[in-house]
Design a protein around this motif. Structure first.
Motif, PDB file in Angstrom:
ATOM      1  N   ALA A 169       3.459  -6.307  -9.780  1.00 26.88           N
ATOM      2  CA  ALA A 169       3.415  -6.210  -8.341  1.00 26.88           C
ATOM      3  C   ALA A 169       2.987  -7.587  -7.611  1.00 26.88           C
ATOM      4  O   ALA A 169       2.058  -8.600  -8.239  1.00 26.88           O
ATOM      5  N   ARG A 170       3.721  -7.605  -6.681  1.00 27.17           N
ATOM      6  CA  ARG A 170       3.272  -8.991  -6.034  1.00 27.17           C
ATOM      7  C   ARG A 170       3.843  -8.816  -4.430  1.00 27.17           C
ATOM      8  O   ARG A 170       4.734  -7.994  -3.986  1.00 27.17           O
ATOM      9  N   MET A 171       3.354  -9.929  -3.564  1.00 26.12           N
ATOM     10  CA  MET A 171       3.844  -9.902  -2.053  1.00 26.12           C
ATOM     11  C   MET A 171       5.320 -10.649  -2.164  1.00 26.12           C
ATOM     12  O   MET A 171       5.229 -11.850  -2.537  1.00 26.12           O
ATOM     13  N   LEU A 172       6.060  -9.844  -1.521  1.00 23.82           N
ATOM     14  CA  LEU A 172       7.591 -10.566  -1.580  1.00 23.82           C
ATOM     15  C   LEU A 172       7.733 -11.454  -0.090  1.00 23.82           C
ATOM     16  O   LEU A 172       8.429 -12.141  -0.009  1.00 23.82           O
ATOM     17  N   SER A 173       6.704 -11.022   0.936  1.00 22.03           N
ATOM     18  CA  SER A 173       6.520 -11.698   2.163  1.00 22.03           C
ATOM     19  C   SER A 173       5.203 -11.201   2.438  1.00 22.03           C
ATOM     20  O   SER A 173       4.504 -10.529   2.086  1.00 22.03           O
ATOM     21  N   ASP A 174       4.931 -11.729   3.823  1.00 22.82           N
ATOM     22  CA  ASP A 174       3.642 -11.404   4.396  1.00 22.82           C
ATOM     23  C   ASP A 174       3.651  -9.735   4.851  1.00 22.82           C
ATOM     24  O   ASP A 174       2.357  -9.612   4.781  1.00 22.82           O
ATOM     25  N   ALA A 175       4.712  -9.318   4.842  1.00 27.74           N
ATOM     26  CA  ALA A 175       4.841  -7.980   5.370  1.00 27.74           C
ATOM     27  C   ALA A 175       5.555  -6.856   4.176  1.00 27.74           C
ATOM     28  O   ALA A 175       5.608  -5.876   4.568  1.00 27.74           O
ATOM     29  N   MET A 176       5.591  -7.484   3.133  1.00 26.46           N
ATOM     30  CA  MET A 176       6.568  -6.665   1.977  1.00 26.46           C
ATOM     31  C   MET A 176       6.123  -6.894   0.599  1.00 26.46           C
ATOM     32  O   MET A 176       5.634  -8.052   0.178  1.00 26.46           O
ATOM     33  N   LEU A 177       5.568  -5.775   0.151  1.00 24.58           N
ATOM     34  CA  LEU A 177       4.982  -5.707  -1.096  1.00 24.58           C
ATOM     35  C   LEU A 177       6.054  -5.033  -2.236  1.00 24.58           C
ATOM     36  O   LEU A 177       6.314  -3.942  -2.071  1.00 24.58           O
ATOM     37  N   GLY A 178       6.165  -5.535  -3.460  1.00 22.64           N
ATOM     38  CA  GLY A 178       7.059  -5.050  -4.380  1.00 22.64           C
ATOM     39  C   GLY A 178       6.169  -4.622  -5.413  1.00 22.64           C
ATOM     40  O   GLY A 178       5.374  -5.301  -5.859  1.00 22.64           O
ATOM     41  N   LEU A 179       6.565  -3.532  -6.211  1.00 23.71           N
ATOM     42  CA  LEU A 179       5.827  -2.990  -7.316  1.00 23.71           C
ATOM     43  C   LEU A 179       6.935  -2.452  -8.149  1.00 23.71           C
ATOM     44  O   LEU A 179       7.770  -1.837  -7.861  1.00 23.71           O
ATOM     45  N   SER A 180       6.759  -2.669  -9.488  1.00 27.25           N
ATOM     46  CA  SER A 180       7.907  -2.158 -10.555  1.00 27.25           C
ATOM     47  C   SER A 180       6.928  -1.669 -11.850  1.00 27.25           C
ATOM     48  O   SER A 180       5.967  -2.484 -12.253  1.00 27.25           O
ATOM     49  N   VAL A 181       7.318  -0.526 -12.230  1.00 22.86           N
ATOM     50  CA  VAL A 181       6.563  -0.123 -13.548  1.00 22.86           C
ATOM     51  C   VAL A 181       7.772   0.313 -14.488  1.00 22.86           C
ATOM     52  O   VAL A 181       8.498   1.297 -14.118  1.00 22.86           O
ATOM     53  N   PRO A 193      -1.772  -6.123   3.116  1.00 23.27           N
ATOM     54  CA  PRO A 193      -1.315  -5.717   4.593  1.00 23.27           C
ATOM     55  C   PRO A 193      -1.172  -4.320   4.518  1.00 23.27           C
ATOM     56  O   PRO A 193      -0.577  -3.813   5.816  1.00 23.27           O
ATOM     57  N   LEU A 194      -1.173  -3.331   3.653  1.00 25.75           N
ATOM     58  CA  LEU A 194      -1.340  -1.963   3.670  1.00 25.75           C
ATOM     59  C   LEU A 194      -2.563  -1.349   3.180  1.00 25.75           C
ATOM     60  O   LEU A 194      -3.283  -1.924   2.213  1.00 25.75           O
ATOM     61  N   PRO A 195      -2.424  -0.256   3.345  1.00 27.45           N
ATOM     62  CA  PRO A 195      -4.066   0.730   3.087  1.00 27.45           C
ATOM     63  C   PRO A 195      -3.935   0.522   1.440  1.00 27.45           C
ATOM     64  O   PRO A 195      -2.920   1.008   0.546  1.00 27.45           O
ATOM     65  N   GLU A 196      -5.272   0.038   0.883  1.00 33.15           N
ATOM     66  CA  GLU A 196      -5.291   0.094  -0.689  1.00 33.15           C
ATOM     67  C   GLU A 196      -5.311   1.505  -1.111  1.00 33.15           C
ATOM     68  O   GLU A 196      -4.783   1.544  -2.427  1.00 33.15           O
ATOM     69  N   PRO A 197      -5.758   2.538  -0.729  1.00 30.21           N
ATOM     70  CA  PRO A 197      -5.748   3.895  -1.221  1.00 30.21           C
ATOM     71  C   PRO A 197      -4.174   4.180  -1.456  1.00 30.21           C
ATOM     72  O   PRO A 197      -4.051   4.965  -2.455  1.00 30.21           O
ATOM     73  N   ASP A 198      -3.445   3.786  -0.418  1.00 31.90           N
ATOM     74  CA  ASP A 198      -2.097   4.440  -0.865  1.00 31.90           C
ATOM     75  C   ASP A 198      -1.371   3.690  -2.023  1.00 31.90           C
ATOM     76  O   ASP A 198      -0.458   4.221  -2.731  1.00 31.90           O
ATOM     77  N   LEU A 199      -1.717   2.252  -2.191  1.00 31.66           N
ATOM     78  CA  LEU A 199      -0.953   1.481  -3.148  1.00 31.66           C
ATOM     79  C   LEU A 199      -1.739   2.095  -4.312  1.00 31.66           C
ATOM     80  O   LEU A 199      -1.003   2.022  -5.493  1.00 31.66           O
ATOM     81  N   ILE A 234      -0.295  -2.579 -22.224  1.00 32.48           N
ATOM     82  CA  ILE A 234       0.489  -2.678 -20.758  1.00 32.48           C
ATOM     83  C   ILE A 234       0.277  -4.072 -20.562  1.00 32.48           C
ATOM     84  O   ILE A 234      -0.639  -5.096 -20.793  1.00 32.48           O
ATOM     85  N   ARG A 235       1.473  -4.750 -19.920  1.00 34.22           N
ATOM     86  CA  ARG A 235       1.818  -6.041 -19.791  1.00 34.22           C
ATOM     87  C   ARG A 235       1.498  -6.246 -18.053  1.00 34.22           C
ATOM     88  O   ARG A 235       2.369  -5.767 -17.416  1.00 34.22           O
ATOM     89  N   TRP A 236       0.582  -7.115 -17.779  1.00 40.57           N
ATOM     90  CA  TRP A 236       0.082  -6.887 -16.265  1.00 40.57           C
ATOM     91  C   TRP A 236       0.677  -8.094 -15.662  1.00 40.57           C
ATOM     92  O   TRP A 236       0.626  -9.401 -16.104  1.00 40.57           O
ATOM     93  N   THR A 237       1.417  -8.232 -14.492  1.00 44.47           N
ATOM     94  CA  THR A 237       1.773  -9.175 -13.468  1.00 44.47           C
ATOM     95  C   THR A 237       1.246  -8.780 -12.092  1.00 44.47           C
ATOM     96  O   THR A 237       2.166  -8.343 -11.420  1.00 44.47           O
ATOM     97  N   LEU A 238      -0.045  -9.070 -11.775  1.00 43.73           N
ATOM     98  CA  LEU A 238      -0.319  -8.573 -10.551  1.00 43.73           C
ATOM     99  C   LEU A 238      -0.765  -9.767  -9.567  1.00 43.73           C
ATOM    100  O   LEU A 238      -1.704 -10.403  -9.956  1.00 43.73           O
ATOM    101  N   GLU A 239       0.312 -10.219  -8.985  1.00 43.85           N
ATOM    102  CA  GLU A 239       0.063 -11.231  -8.019  1.00 43.85           C
ATOM    103  C   GLU A 239      -0.154 -10.813  -6.710  1.00 43.85           C
ATOM    104  O   GLU A 239       0.782 -10.862  -5.792  1.00 43.85           O
ATOM    105  N   LEU A 240      -1.559 -10.233  -6.351  1.00 49.66           N
ATOM    106  CA  LEU A 240      -1.802  -9.721  -4.972  1.00 49.66           C
ATOM    107  C   LEU A 240      -3.095 -10.237  -4.478  1.00 49.66           C
ATOM    108  O   LEU A 240      -3.997 -10.740  -5.059  1.00 49.66           O
ATOM    109  N   PRO A 241      -3.030 -10.376  -3.225  1.00 45.18           N
ATOM    110  CA  PRO A 241      -4.321 -11.376  -2.466  1.00 45.18           C
ATOM    111  C   PRO A 241      -5.385 -10.390  -2.476  1.00 45.18           C
ATOM    112  O   PRO A 241      -5.438  -9.316  -2.578  1.00 45.18           O
ATOM    113  N   LEU A 242      -6.333 -10.841  -1.845  1.00 46.96           N
ATOM    114  CA  LEU A 242      -7.858 -10.229  -2.004  1.00 46.96           C
ATOM    115  C   LEU A 242      -7.609  -9.019  -0.665  1.00 46.96           C
ATOM    116  O   LEU A 242      -7.849  -7.941  -0.945  1.00 46.96           O
ATOM    117  N   GLU A 243      -6.845  -9.288   0.367  1.00 46.65           N
ATOM    118  CA  GLU A 243      -6.640  -8.546   1.372  1.00 46.65           C
ATOM    119  C   GLU A 243      -5.164  -8.214   1.392  1.00 46.65           C
ATOM    120  O   GLU A 243      -4.222  -8.977   1.432  1.00 46.65           O
TER     121      GLU A 243
END
Length: 245
Positions: free
Chosen positions: A174-186, A139-145, A128-137
């Motif tokens: 996975a990375r934040m595309l903006s302060d209120a938008m998250l992108g994920l690709s598998v 802007p959406l519920p962690e369980p859903d992600l 698995i090649r990971w690129t996870l550029e996500l902050p500590l907090e």
């Protein structure tokens, strides 16, 4: 008399056809109902497993947060009492422990689920090649992600297990595309042929299969997001766009 017999025979034929038609109709309804019940049962079983997995991720994240707070307390006490040598040794030990355990991103919950599936993939000789550029907090519920990521990863792992070991590769971004938008690709290679339904989701004829992605789609809709599935040149890609609540 002949005419009467013909009328009776015609009536009997019509009655038999009518009975056969209704028998076929009710059998079709029953088969459809049974199929829907089976699909719902598969989905409930999957969601039950997702719930247990999610509880595991949450417990791991809670434990990590607790350990983090304990480290801060120890460091603060050593600084307050001026024990510089002990502080230096403690930091060296903490750094060594951190380097021993791979870190995938700053967000503790996503890091925990990535570690879980990394161990699972390693046991199956999957890379698995990971690129996870996500902050500590987030802007959406962690369980859903975590639910979305877990479903997509299990789908990818099941797909690449059909390939030779040297071709079992999964790419996760996975990375934040903006302060209120998250992108994920598998993305993962696959073998065979994948048929998509009108909603753009894969159709599976195997019992217990094909329910993970509808769960992903439901969670994505919950956040007014978008799920885009592509099958190009033997590569299955699921792109997810999520918006903050």
């Amino acid at each position: 008399r002949v005419r009467l017999l013909c009328l009776v025979a015609m009536f009997i034929v019509i009655l038999v056809v009518w009975l056969l038609y209704h028998l076929l109709y009710w059998n079709t309804l029953e088969l459809t109902r049974n199929y829907q019940l089976q699909q719902e049962n598969d989905l409930l079983q999957l969601e039950s497993k997702r719930y247990l997995d999610l509880r595991t991720y949450q417990d791991e994240a809670r434990a990590l947060r607790h350990d983090y707070r304990q480290h801060l307390r120890v460091i603060g006490e050593l600084v307050r009492t001026g024990q510089t040598e002990a502080l230096s040794q403690y930091l060296e030990d903490a750094e060594a422990a951190a380097e021993a355990a791979p870190r995938y991103c700053q967000n503790i919950a996503v890091d925990a689920i990535a570690a879980h599936y990394s161990r699972m993939a390693e046991e199956q000789n999957i890379t698995i090649r990971w690129t996870l550029e996500l902050p500590l907090e987030l802007p959406l519920p962690e369980p859903d992600l975590c639910t979305i990521l877990g479903n997509l990863l299990e789908n990818a792992i099941n797909a690449v297990l059909q390939l030779p070991e040297g071709e079992r590769q999964i790419t996760v971004i996975a990375r934040m595309l903006s302060d209120a938008m998250l992108g994920l690709s598998v993305a993962n290679p696959y073998t065979g042929w994948i048929r998509l339904n009108r909603e753009g989701l894969p159709v599976s004829g195997k019992p217990g299969h094909g329910v993970g992605l509808p769960s992903v789609a439901a969670t994505v809709r919950k956040h007014r997001g978008k799920l885009d599935i592509k099958t190009v040149n033997g590569v299955f890609t699921a792109d997810v766009l999520l918006y903050a609540d």
